[in-house]
Design a protein around this motif. Structure first.
Motif, mmCIF file in Angstrom:
data_model
loop_
_atom_site.group_PDB
_atom_site.id
_atom_site.type_symbol
_atom_site.label_atom_id
_atom_site.label_comp_id
_atom_site.label_asym_id
_atom_site.label_seq_id
_atom_site.Cartn_x
_atom_site.Cartn_y
_atom_site.Cartn_z
ATOM 1 N N UNK A 1 0.823 -1.211 0.000
ATOM 2 C CA UNK A 1 0.000 0.000 0.000
ATOM 3 C C UNK A 1 0.853 1.256 0.000
ATOM 4 N N UNK A 2 1.960 1.234 0.739
ATOM 5 C CA UNK A 2 2.810 2.428 0.828
ATOM 6 C C UNK A 2 3.633 2.643 -0.435
ATOM 7 N N UNK A 3 3.745 1.598 -1.264
ATOM 8 C CA UNK A 3 4.581 1.682 -2.443
ATOM 9 C C UNK A 3 3.798 1.852 -3.743
ATOM 10 N N UNK A 4 2.557 2.284 -3.667
ATOM 11 C CA UNK A 4 1.776 2.527 -4.879
ATOM 12 C C UNK A 4 2.513 3.532 -5.755
ATOM 13 N N UNK A 5 2.867 3.130 -6.974
ATOM 14 C CA UNK A 5 3.652 3.979 -7.870
ATOM 15 C C UNK A 5 2.753 4.957 -8.612
ATOM 16 N N UNK A 6 3.100 6.243 -8.647
ATOM 17 C CA UNK A 6 2.287 7.224 -9.378
ATOM 18 C C UNK A 6 2.170 6.851 -10.854
ATOM 19 N N UNK A 7 1.047 7.160 -11.485
ATOM 20 C CA UNK A 7 0.876 6.860 -12.916
ATOM 21 C C UNK A 7 1.996 7.473 -13.751
ATOM 22 N N UNK A 8 2.529 6.683 -14.661
ATOM 23 C CA UNK A 8 3.578 7.175 -15.539
ATOM 24 C C UNK A 8 4.979 7.092 -14.974
ATOM 25 N N UNK A 9 5.123 6.717 -13.700
ATOM 26 C CA UNK A 9 6.453 6.609 -13.116
ATOM 27 C C UNK A 9 7.115 5.319 -13.621
ATOM 28 N N UNK A 10 8.292 5.407 -14.243
ATOM 29 C CA UNK A 10 8.931 4.217 -14.807
ATOM 30 C C UNK A 10 9.572 3.308 -13.761
ATOM 31 N N UNK A 11 9.739 3.800 -12.524
ATOM 32 C CA UNK A 11 10.408 3.001 -11.499
ATOM 33 C C UNK A 11 9.526 1.838 -11.075
ATOM 34 N N UNK A 12 10.089 0.643 -11.056
ATOM 35 C CA UNK A 12 9.372 -0.554 -10.625
ATOM 36 C C UNK A 12 9.810 -0.911 -9.210
ATOM 37 N N UNK A 13 8.865 -0.911 -8.281
ATOM 38 C CA UNK A 13 9.183 -1.212 -6.898
ATOM 39 C C UNK A 13 9.562 -2.687 -6.744
ATOM 40 N N UNK A 14 10.450 -2.994 -5.799
ATOM 41 C CA UNK A 14 10.772 -4.394 -5.547
ATOM 42 C C UNK A 14 9.514 -5.198 -5.215
ATOM 43 N N UNK A 15 9.530 -6.481 -5.543
ATOM 44 C CA UNK A 15 8.363 -7.331 -5.325
ATOM 45 C C UNK A 15 8.146 -7.609 -3.841
ATOM 46 N N UNK A 16 6.962 -8.158 -3.544
ATOM 47 C CA UNK A 16 6.655 -8.570 -2.167
ATOM 48 C C UNK A 16 7.718 -9.524 -1.636
ATOM 49 N N UNK A 17 8.122 -10.488 -2.471
ATOM 50 C CA UNK A 17 9.105 -11.473 -2.017
ATOM 51 C C UNK A 17 10.458 -10.825 -1.764
ATOM 52 N N UNK A 18 10.842 -9.880 -2.602
ATOM 53 C CA UNK A 18 12.105 -9.173 -2.375
ATOM 54 C C UNK A 18 12.069 -8.418 -1.051
ATOM 55 N N UNK A 19 10.920 -7.818 -0.764
ATOM 56 C CA UNK A 19 10.783 -7.112 0.512
ATOM 57 C C UNK A 19 10.957 -8.080 1.676
ATOM 58 N N UNK A 20 10.304 -9.249 1.606
ATOM 59 C CA UNK A 20 10.424 -10.234 2.676
ATOM 60 C C UNK A 20 11.856 -10.751 2.802
ATOM 61 N N UNK A 21 12.516 -10.936 1.678
ATOM 62 C CA UNK A 21 13.908 -11.396 1.717
ATOM 63 C C UNK A 21 14.802 -10.374 2.407
#
Length: 223
Positions: free
Chosen positions: A47-67
């Motif tokens: 929820x805190x990592x919702x990317x703004x429309x048009x932003x090219x940055x891809x947030x790390x996945x759920x699994x990456x966060x857990x790792x």
């Protein structure tokens, strides 16, 4: 490491915007309690990592966060503070920075003298993540959880590394008072990070006044 952004601004009651958030309770968690809250923490991360429309940055996945969380929990001095009302609204976690300065390995240029001195004296705490649910009062909540961790560890400087492509997080941290002191790349790593610090207390804030940073210019002057 990434720190997670908030996006809200304070709003007046009755203007048709979301109601004020009830005062959040802050709570320090042990490693065992963190294990019990893994799913809630993942939901907060998403929820805190919702990317703004048009932003090219891809947030790390759920699994990456857990790792990353699992790896950070193994570090000496790991600590997490959560904020909750009727649900989880925010958290921050991290660990003390060792006095040998290895946390700054890969810093581009000369590390500001004041930052190096505080590191050697053991007064720096590294934030691995700051997760805040988007809300008009999220900036105030972010400050509370950050200050709680710094106070608990008797630290006078927070430190964090953010992927330089993650512009929303960088903007949020700068709006919360973090200072961008330059770039860092780990040996053999492929990601270039911006290194940011958060002075805590009047004496440390005064020492940081000499830091001059223009994001993207290669770093600050030594202070």
């Amino acid at each position: 490491m990434t720190a997670e952004p908030g996006r809200g601004q304070s709003l007046k009651p009755g203007d048709g915007q979301p109601p004020a958030m009830a005062p959040a309770r802050l709570r320090r968690l042990s490693r065992w309690l963190v294990e019990d809250l893994r799913e809630d923490l993942v939901a907060l991360y998403v929820e805190s990592r919702a990317t703004p429309p048009g932003d090219p940055y891809r947030c790390p996945s759920r699994q990456n966060f857990l790792n990353r969380l699992t790896a950070d929990m193994r570090r000496p001095g790991f600590a997490m503070v959560i904020a909750e009302t009727d649900s989880l609204t925010g958290c921050a976690f991290g660990f003390p920075v060792g006095g040998d300065g290895s946390w700054w390995l890969g810093f581009d240029g000369v590390l500001p003298r004041s930052v190096g001195q505080l590191t050697v004296s053991g007064n720096v705490f590294a934030f691995a993540a700051i997760l805040i649910r988007p809300h008009p009062q999220d900036r105030a909540l972010a400050r509370r959880v950050q200050e709680r961790l710094l106070t608990d560890h008797q630290a006078s400087l927070g430190a964090t590394l953010v992927d330089r492509a993650d512009r929303p997080t960088l903007a949020a941290l700068r709006s919360w008072g973090w200072l961008d002191i330059g770039e860092l790349r780990r040996p053999l790593g492929t990601t270039t990070f911006r290194a940011l610090v958060l002075p805590f207390g009047e004496r440390t804030t005064a020492r940081m006044e000499g830091l001059v940073t223009v994001p993207g210019d290669g770093g600050p002057s030594a202070a």
